[in-house]
Design a protein around this motif. Sequence first.
Motif: not given
Length: 508
Positions: A350-372
Motif C-alpha cells: 500500500d505504499l502508493y496510497i500511503a504516500l498519497l495520504m501522507y501528502v494530504i496530511y502535510l497539506i490538510l492537517e497543518f500546512g493550511i495554517y501557514a496563513i499565520i
Amino acid sequence: MENSKSSKFFKIDISIFIITCLYLLVPIVILLSFWFKWYISLPAVLAILFATFCLIKRYKSKTEEQYKNIFNLKKLAIVFLIIVIINVMSGAGGIFFQNWDYSGRNAILHDLINNEWPVKYDYSNLEYETASIGSNEGVLSYYFAYFLPGAVVGKLFGFNIASIFMLLWQILGTTLFFYFVFRKFNKVKIRYLLVFFMFGGIDVITKVISNAITGNTVSPIGLEHIDTANNYFCMSTFITQLFWVFNQSIPAWLVTILFVNEQKYENLGVYAALLVPYSPFPVIGIVVWFLIVIIFGFNLNEKITISRIKSLFSLSNIVAVLSVIPIGLLFMQNSSDKGFVLAKKMQEGDLYIALLMYVIYLILEFGIYAIIITKENRKKVISYFAIFAILPLFYLGGGLDLGNRATIPILVLLYLEIISFVDTAINNKWYIRLAILGVILCLSSVTNFNEFYRSIVRTYENKINNYSNYSDGYETFAEFENKECRIFIKNFVAPYNKDNFFYKRILK
C-alpha cells in the motif's frame, strides 16, 4: 517591572501554580510509592518533590496591571462554565455517552480499584491469555498514573464515585490549562476558548478523499469519528483528546503551558519528568522541542552557549530525570510493535496510497495554517511543521499512537501561535488573513462537531432504551479472550517473569 510577591494577586497566582504542580505530582508519588521497592521509591519520591519545590521557588510574578487583566472574574466564570459543559459531554463520569476508548480506560480504573498494587494478573488457568502474553502471569504496564487519585477514591467508595471524581479531576486539569493560557497572554479572551473548540486539521475533506479511495459512502458529517480519517497521519484535535485520550493529553497540555509561561533551561528536565508517567509519547514530542530550544534558544534566534548548558545540568533537572527512570523501565516491559510507517506500507503493498495520504496530511492537517506565519513567528511555526511531518512517519504500539500522541505538546504550541496571530491580526487590521483563517477553523471544527453531536445523540438513545452511558465492555484485563482488547492487549499488559531483573529488584 515585576509585581511585589506580597501582592494578593501573586498569592493567588502562585497558589494556582502549586495546585497545578500537585495535580501532576500526586499521581507520580502514588505510583512511585506503591509500585516500586522502598529503596527505589523513597529516593525517587524525594527527588521529584525536591525538583518540584525548585520549580515553585523559581516562579516569577506578573505586574499588578497584568494580574488585573488576568483575574477578570466575569469572563473567568463564563470560561469555567463552558469547561464544565464540554467535559461532562466528553463522557467523563458516565453522565454522557462514552466513546469506544473508554472500554480500556474503565478497565484500567476497575483493575486499579479491585486489585492490590502493583496490579498483577494470573493467567495460569487461561490458555488463550497465557499464549497471547507469553507468560502465565501478567502485570498492568500502561500509562495509568492519571487514574491513580480516582483509584484511591474508588477503593473507598466504589467505581461509580471514582468515575465522578475523574470527571472533577478532568475539569480541574482543563481549567488549570486555560488559566495559564490567559496568564501567558496577560488577558482573558473568550475567543481563545473558541479557537480551542475549532482548531484541528481539515479532517472532513480528508474523510471525503479517504471515502473515495476506499469506496466508503459514509457521510463525514454526523455521528462518525473522523479525527483519524488518515489513519497513521493525523494529529488529534483538543476536543477529540478530551473525548478519547484525556489521560495522556491533559498532563501534556499542562506541562507544555507551564513551560511556555516559565521558560527556564534549568526547568526543562523537571517538566519532562513530570510528563513521563502519563505517557512516553507526548514526552517524545516535548523533548524534541526542548532539544530545538536548547540549540537555538526559546525564540530560535540564539546560538547555544556554555551558560545554557550549565543551566541544563541544574540539580533539579538531574534529580527529576533520575526520579522517573523506574517508571520508564516499567513501560519498557511492554512488547508493542514498532517501526517505520512507509516501510510497513511497502511490505503490505500500500505504499502508493500511503504516500498519497501522507501528502494530504502535510497539506490538510497543518500546512493550511501557514496563513499565520509572520516575520516574528516564522522559525517557530516552521519548526512545529517539521515535527508534525516527521513524528507520524514512525509507529509504536497501536497504528496511530505515536504520531498523534507525540504531537500533542506541539499542537499546544501551534494553538498558542494561532491565538497570538489572531490578536496581532485584529490590531493590524489584517482582515483578509483573518477571514481565511476563519474559513480554515470552520472547516476543521467539523471534526469536533461530530464529537459533540454523537455525544448528544448516543446519550439520548441510551436514555430512551434504558442503557448505561458507560463504555465498560472489557471490565478487566484479567481475562480477554473473545474481547476486542485481545488485539492490542500488549499495550496494557506485560508478561511477568519473577527472574527478570526489573521484577526481581525494582518492582514490588
